[in-house]
Design an enzyme around this catalytic site. Structure first.
Site, PDB file in Angstrom:
ATOM      1  N   THR A  13      -5.998  16.840 -21.013  1.00 43.73           N
ATOM      2  CA  THR A  13      -6.381  17.025 -19.608  1.00 43.73           C
ATOM      3  C   THR A  13      -7.645  16.258 -19.231  1.00 43.73           C
ATOM      4  O   THR A  13      -8.013  16.235 -18.056  1.00 43.73           O
ATOM      5  CB  THR A  13      -6.600  18.513 -19.299  1.00 43.73           C
ATOM      6  OG1 THR A  13      -7.616  19.026 -20.170  1.00 43.73           O
ATOM      7  CG2 THR A  13      -5.317  19.303 -19.497  1.00 43.73           C
ATOM      8  N   GLY A  14      -8.315  15.614 -20.193  1.00 42.62           N
ATOM      9  CA  GLY A  14      -9.542  14.878 -19.900  1.00 42.62           C
ATOM     10  C   GLY A  14      -9.269  13.532 -19.261  1.00 42.62           C
ATOM     11  O   GLY A  14      -8.117  13.109 -19.094  1.00 42.62           O
ATOM     12  N   ARG A  41      -8.721  27.176 -21.609  1.00 47.42           N
ATOM     13  CA  ARG A  41      -8.777  27.303 -20.145  1.00 47.42           C
ATOM     14  C   ARG A  41      -7.781  26.386 -19.440  1.00 47.42           C
ATOM     15  O   ARG A  41      -7.452  26.597 -18.271  1.00 47.42           O
ATOM     16  CB  ARG A  41     -10.201  27.035 -19.637  1.00 47.42           C
ATOM     17  CG  ARG A  41     -10.673  25.612 -19.780  1.00 47.42           C
ATOM     18  CD  ARG A  41     -12.063  25.425 -19.185  1.00 47.42           C
ATOM     19  NE  ARG A  41     -12.553  24.069 -19.351  1.00 47.42           N
ATOM     20  CZ  ARG A  41     -13.202  23.629 -20.412  1.00 47.42           C
ATOM     21  NH1 ARG A  41     -13.428  24.437 -21.437  1.00 47.42           N
ATOM     22  NH2 ARG A  41     -13.613  22.376 -20.488  1.00 47.42           N
ATOM     23  N   CYS A 131     -16.313   2.707 -26.708  1.00 48.09           N
ATOM     24  CA  CYS A 131     -15.797   1.881 -25.617  1.00 48.09           C
ATOM     25  C   CYS A 131     -16.610   0.601 -25.424  1.00 48.09           C
ATOM     26  O   CYS A 131     -16.046  -0.436 -25.046  1.00 48.09           O
ATOM     27  CB  CYS A 131     -15.751   2.678 -24.311  1.00 48.09           C
ATOM     28  SG  CYS A 131     -17.302   3.460 -23.839  1.00 48.09           S
ATOM     29  N   SER A 161     -18.106   5.902 -15.796  1.00 49.71           N
ATOM     30  CA  SER A 161     -17.047   6.711 -16.399  1.00 49.71           C
ATOM     31  C   SER A 161     -17.209   6.808 -17.899  1.00 49.71           C
ATOM     32  O   SER A 161     -16.590   7.669 -18.528  1.00 49.71           O
ATOM     33  CB  SER A 161     -15.669   6.147 -16.049  1.00 49.71           C
ATOM     34  OG  SER A 161     -15.558   4.797 -16.448  1.00 49.71           O
ATOM     35  N   GLY A 162     -18.044   5.948 -18.491  1.00 52.79           N
ATOM     36  CA  GLY A 162     -18.368   6.093 -19.896  1.00 52.79           C
ATOM     37  C   GLY A 162     -19.078   7.391 -20.199  1.00 52.79           C
ATOM     38  O   GLY A 162     -19.108   7.841 -21.356  1.00 52.79           O
ATOM     39  N   LYS A 227     -24.304   2.067 -32.017  1.00 55.13           N
ATOM     40  CA  LYS A 227     -22.856   2.011 -32.204  1.00 55.13           C
ATOM     41  C   LYS A 227     -22.352   0.570 -32.152  1.00 55.13           C
ATOM     42  O   LYS A 227     -21.494   0.172 -32.952  1.00 55.13           O
ATOM     43  CB  LYS A 227     -22.144   2.851 -31.137  1.00 55.13           C
ATOM     44  CG  LYS A 227     -22.292   4.352 -31.307  1.00 55.13           C
ATOM     45  CD  LYS A 227     -21.700   5.091 -30.115  1.00 55.13           C
ATOM     46  CE  LYS A 227     -21.963   6.582 -30.194  1.00 55.13           C
ATOM     47  NZ  LYS A 227     -21.463   7.295 -28.985  1.00 55.13           N
ATOM     48  N   HIS A 256     -16.515  -1.730 -18.435  1.00 51.56           N
ATOM     49  CA  HIS A 256     -17.763  -2.210 -19.005  1.00 51.56           C
ATOM     50  C   HIS A 256     -17.766  -3.737 -19.025  1.00 51.56           C
ATOM     51  O   HIS A 256     -16.724  -4.379 -19.214  1.00 51.56           O
ATOM     52  CB  HIS A 256     -17.940  -1.725 -20.445  1.00 51.56           C
ATOM     53  CG  HIS A 256     -18.181  -0.254 -20.577  1.00 51.56           C
ATOM     54  ND1 HIS A 256     -18.477   0.571 -19.516  1.00 51.56           N
ATOM     55  CD2 HIS A 256     -18.193   0.544 -21.686  1.00 51.56           C
ATOM     56  CE1 HIS A 256     -18.650   1.811 -19.956  1.00 51.56           C
ATOM     57  NE2 HIS A 256     -18.480   1.815 -21.265  1.00 51.56           N
ATOM     58  N   ASN A 329     -13.031   0.465 -19.816  1.00 49.40           N
ATOM     59  CA  ASN A 329     -13.508   1.364 -20.873  1.00 49.40           C
ATOM     60  C   ASN A 329     -12.640   2.601 -21.050  1.00 49.40           C
ATOM     61  O   ASN A 329     -12.739   3.276 -22.083  1.00 49.40           O
ATOM     62  CB  ASN A 329     -14.958   1.797 -20.599  1.00 49.40           C
ATOM     63  CG  ASN A 329     -15.156   2.395 -19.232  1.00 49.40           C
ATOM     64  OD1 ASN A 329     -15.021   1.713 -18.215  1.00 49.40           O
ATOM     65  ND2 ASN A 329     -15.475   3.681 -19.168  1.00 49.40           N
TER      66      ASN A 329
END
Length: 351
Positions: A13-14, A41, A131, A161-162, A227, A256, A329
């Site tokens: 759902t993400g 949930r 990403c 959105s990252g 990273k 990105h 991304n």
């Protein structure tokens, strides 16, 4: 006997999970059952995948019964807890969190660059890179295979959105607060208009750029910058690769961008670099500045490839190239690469 493997999508759902379902519906249907899993949930919701409505199940041990491969897009601590539970049931986990990326017993895979690594998984887990790394590494991997990479110096321009849905919602709220006036013309005016509503960012992101992404690490480096360094080394098999990164958040919703200074073992030519990039899987060369052609997030968003433009040889170093790259991304930077890894593993079930 060949068969279609059963797939579970954990975190369905993400924001990234939603894109995973879109990609699974668009790609060749190699799967048997696709099981959707999320937090309690979200249990009971129905989501569309492959043209059918599928009910979301609550995360628990029983959801992995009979599953062959599981895509995880959940926070690090959730992956750290549940991935070993899934692998204990014989599931191969493809994990999009940072929980296992630097584990020496977990391969970090980009199918266009190191697909062979996905076959060796002592812990039953394959990790998906961050990403930011994914936005450039397909192009860099193709150039490395030809020229031999020695050093990377990159600056990222990272979409909000990252930082998840909260990052997107924060930018949209701030844009509504600063639109239609003369803000951005005097010190502090944007901060006053936005107030304390900076969301997941340490400063306003509307009408601004924020030279910070991630959490604080040693000596002033951010987790996002580390990273880029650590993951590039692992993916390319170059443990001593010199990497310097500065990660910047910009007022872009999704996609990105990075400027890349890449030094190689020997002298490079732009013509050969362009040939490599133009034929590399997963890369689009879009590079004609005289015609105003180069990638921008507004044009790249929603597409799968890494887009490359502004290809130049460094003015003062004949072994170095300068590039500008863009990658969505949420697609190649997260959902698409995760699905591609799963497809590599799924092929083992059909041999």
């Amino acid at each position: 006997m060949s068969r279609k493997p059963t797939l579970a999508v954990v975190g369905a759902t993400g924001a990234v999970g939603t894109v995973m379902l879109q990609i699974l519906s668009q790609h060749a249907d190699i799967w048997g059952e696709i099981r959707l899993v999320a937090s309690p949930r979200s249990a009971g919701r129905k989501l569309a995948v492959r043209g059918a409505e599928v009910e979301v199940l609550a995360l628990g041990e029983e959801v992995f019964d009979g599953v062959d491969i599981a895509l995880f897009d959940v926070p690090d601590d959730v992956s750290a807890q549940w991935a070993p539970i899934a692998t204990a049931k014989g599931v191969v986990v493809v994990d999009n969190s940072a929980a296992f990326r630097m584990d020496p017993d977990v391969p970090l895979v980009v199918p266009e660059v190191n697909p062979h690594a996905a076959r060796v998984r002592p812990r039953g887990i394959v990790a998906n890179p961050n990403c930011t790394t994914l936005s450039m590494i397909v192009a860099i991997g193709a150039l490395h295979a030809e020229f031999g990479l020695r050093e990377l110096i990159v600056s990222s321009y990272q979409a909000v959105s990252g930082a998840g849905r909260d990052g997107v919602d924060t930018l949209r709220r701030q844009l509504s607060l600063v639109a239609g006036g003369e803000l951005g013309t005097s010190p502090g005016d944007v901060r006053r208009a936005v107030g304390d509503d900076t969301g997941p960012f340490p400063a306003p992101v509307a009408l601004n750029v924020v030279p910070w992404a991630g959490s604080l690490k040693d000596d002033g480096w951010s987790s996002e910058e580390m990273k880029v360094r650590d993951e590039s080394r692992k993916i390319l098999g170059l443990p001593a690769l010199r990497v310097a990164a500065t990660c910047v958040r910009v007022p872009v919703i999704t996609t990105h961008s990075l400027t890349v200074h890449a030094r190689f073992e020997d002298e490079v030519t732009v013509d050969r670099a362009r040939e490599i990039l133009a034929t590399a899987p997963g890369v689009v060369l879009f590079d004609d500045p005289a015609a105003g052609e180069f990638p921008t997030p507004a044009d790249v968003v929603g597409t799968d490839p890494t887009w490359v433009g502004r290809v130049r040889r460094a003015l003062d170093d004949p072994t170095a190239l300068e590039l500008f790259v863009c990658g969505d991304n949420l697609r190649k930077g997260a959902a698409l690469n995760t699905v591609q890894i799963a497809e590599l593993v799924a092929a083992e079930f059909t041999v």
